[in-house]
Design an enzyme around this catalytic site. Structure first.
Site, PDB file in Angstrom:
ATOM      1  N   GLY A   8       0.825  -1.201   0.000  1.00  0.00           N
ATOM      2  CA  GLY A   8       0.000   0.000   0.000  1.00  0.00           C
ATOM      3  C   GLY A   8       0.858   1.249   0.000  1.00  0.00           C
ATOM      4  CB  SER A  10       0.948   4.387  -4.262  1.00  0.00           C
ATOM      5  OG  SER A  10      -0.014   3.349  -4.406  1.00  0.00           O
ATOM      6  CG  MET A  13      -2.438   5.499   6.744  1.00  0.00           C
ATOM      7  SD  MET A  13      -1.731   6.592   8.003  1.00  0.00           S
ATOM      8  CE  MET A  13      -0.719   5.435   8.925  1.00  0.00           C
ATOM      9  CD  GLU A  37      -0.237   2.807  -7.864  1.00  0.00           C
ATOM     10  OE1 GLU A  37      -0.274   3.193  -9.046  1.00  0.00           O
ATOM     11  OE2 GLU A  37      -0.662   3.495  -6.915  1.00  0.00           O
ATOM     12  CB  THR A  94      -4.227  -3.103   6.894  1.00  0.00           C
ATOM     13  OG1 THR A  94      -3.168  -2.502   6.145  1.00  0.00           O
ATOM     14  CG2 THR A  94      -5.526  -2.996   6.117  1.00  0.00           C
ATOM     15  CG  ASN A 121      -4.333   3.826  16.551  1.00  0.00           C
ATOM     16  OD1 ASN A 121      -3.301   4.456  16.364  1.00  0.00           O
ATOM     17  ND2 ASN A 121      -5.522   4.387  16.484  1.00  0.00           N
ATOM     18  CG  PHE A 122       1.396   1.267  14.234  1.00  0.00           C
ATOM     19  CD1 PHE A 122       2.314   0.525  14.963  1.00  0.00           C
ATOM     20  CD2 PHE A 122       0.793   0.678  13.145  1.00  0.00           C
ATOM     21  CE1 PHE A 122       2.625  -0.780  14.606  1.00  0.00           C
ATOM     22  CE2 PHE A 122       1.092  -0.635  12.771  1.00  0.00           C
ATOM     23  CZ  PHE A 122       2.015  -1.360  13.510  1.00  0.00           C
ATOM     24  CG  HIS A 149     -11.746   6.414  12.286  1.00  0.00           C
ATOM     25  ND1 HIS A 149     -12.233   5.914  13.469  1.00  0.00           N
ATOM     26  CD2 HIS A 149     -10.418   6.142  12.283  1.00  0.00           C
ATOM     27  CE1 HIS A 149     -11.242   5.356  14.153  1.00  0.00           C
ATOM     28  NE2 HIS A 149     -10.134   5.484  13.452  1.00  0.00           N
ATOM     29  CE  LYS A 153     -11.112   2.677  10.784  1.00  0.00           C
ATOM     30  NZ  LYS A 153      -9.942   2.002  10.189  1.00  0.00           N
TER      31      LYS A 153
END
Length: 257
Positions: A8, A10, A13, A37, A94, A121-122, A149, A153
């Site tokens: 992911g 591109s 996040m 892509e 994710t 969650n980071f 959110h 989302k």
């Protein structure tokens, strides 16, 4: 030097993760993956010419140590399984996987003695909020969660909200008592072992959550707010530096901070 592939890469996040890796002294971006892509030239994305770009899992050939995933809920399970099967340590941001899926991935990684993390969650504020909520749950028998959110989302409730509810349930050791009727016209949100989860999807939000505990004559609200996705990268970098030392998969950043 820790070599990284970003799934992911591109996306919004993914781009934050690319910048985080490029700005780090001990990380090197070696590959990017995104099925949507069609241009496989890394320079088209402003990346070093030596970075490999892939749009099919079956085509991926890399010596990456870490698989960072900021893809989509429908793809994350297959992505993570691929990473583990190819001895790439997963750092998964994710959300959208079921408890059965995460249990399967943990079993697979643990059998291979491969470190990794699946985190809802980071953001450090969100992770600390979850830890505080778990402590509070021991003293309050009832609580509800409101998560807010951005409008794009996909999953609802969020992985963070579900993980918060899971930690609350584990702290109590039993389902929360229910007061509302079974009238189908009532709207009470999602339900995890009795804890109601209310999900908002609106422009203006990035990622906010609050947990509200209620007791006789008092309430306690624990809340956090994310205003910039860049904040997640602090947790991602922390996770990378920790999982290279682990021989098993952990669920939740709260397990390593």
């Amino acid at each position: 030097m820790i070599k990284v592939i970003i799934s992911g890469f591109s996306g919004s996040m993914g781009q934050k993760a690319v910048k985080m890796v490029e700005d780090s002294d001990n990380l090197q971006l070696v590959a990017g993956f995104n099925p949507i892509e069609t241009d496989l030239n890394p320079e088209s994305y402003g990346l070093d010419k030596n970075v490999k770009i892939f749009n099919k899992l079956t085509d991926i050939e890399t010596d990456a140590d870490i698989w960072i995933d900021f893809s989509i809920p429908s793809a994350v399970f297959d992505n993570t399984k691929f990473a583990i099967e190819h001895n790439i340590r997963p750092v998964i941001g994710t959300s959208g996987m079921s408890e059965e899926q995460t249990a399967e991935l943990k079993k697979l990684a643990d059998q291979k003695h491969l470190g990794g993390i699946i985190a809802s969650n980071f953001g450090l504020s969100a992770v600390l909020m979850m830890k505080f909520a778990q402590v509070a749950a021991k003293y309050f028998e009832e609580s509800e969660i409101v998560e807010k959110h951005h409008e794009d989302k996909i999953d609802a409730p969020s992985g963070t909200a579900l993980n918060t509810a899971r930690l609350i349930y584990e702290a109590r050791g039993h389902d929360q008592v229910q007061h509302s009727s079974e009238d189908p016209l009532q709207t009470r949100g999602g339900d995890y072992h009795g804890t109601k989860i209310h999900a908002l999807r609106l422009p203006g939000f990035v990622a906010d959550e609050e947990v509200i505990f209620g007791g006789v004559g008092e309430t306690l609200t624990i809340s956090q707010s994310t205003t910039d996705r860049q904040s997640f990268m602090t947790g991602v970098k922390l996770a990378i530096n920790e999982v290279v030392k682990l021989d098993h998969l952990v669920i939740g950043l709260e397990q390593i901070i």
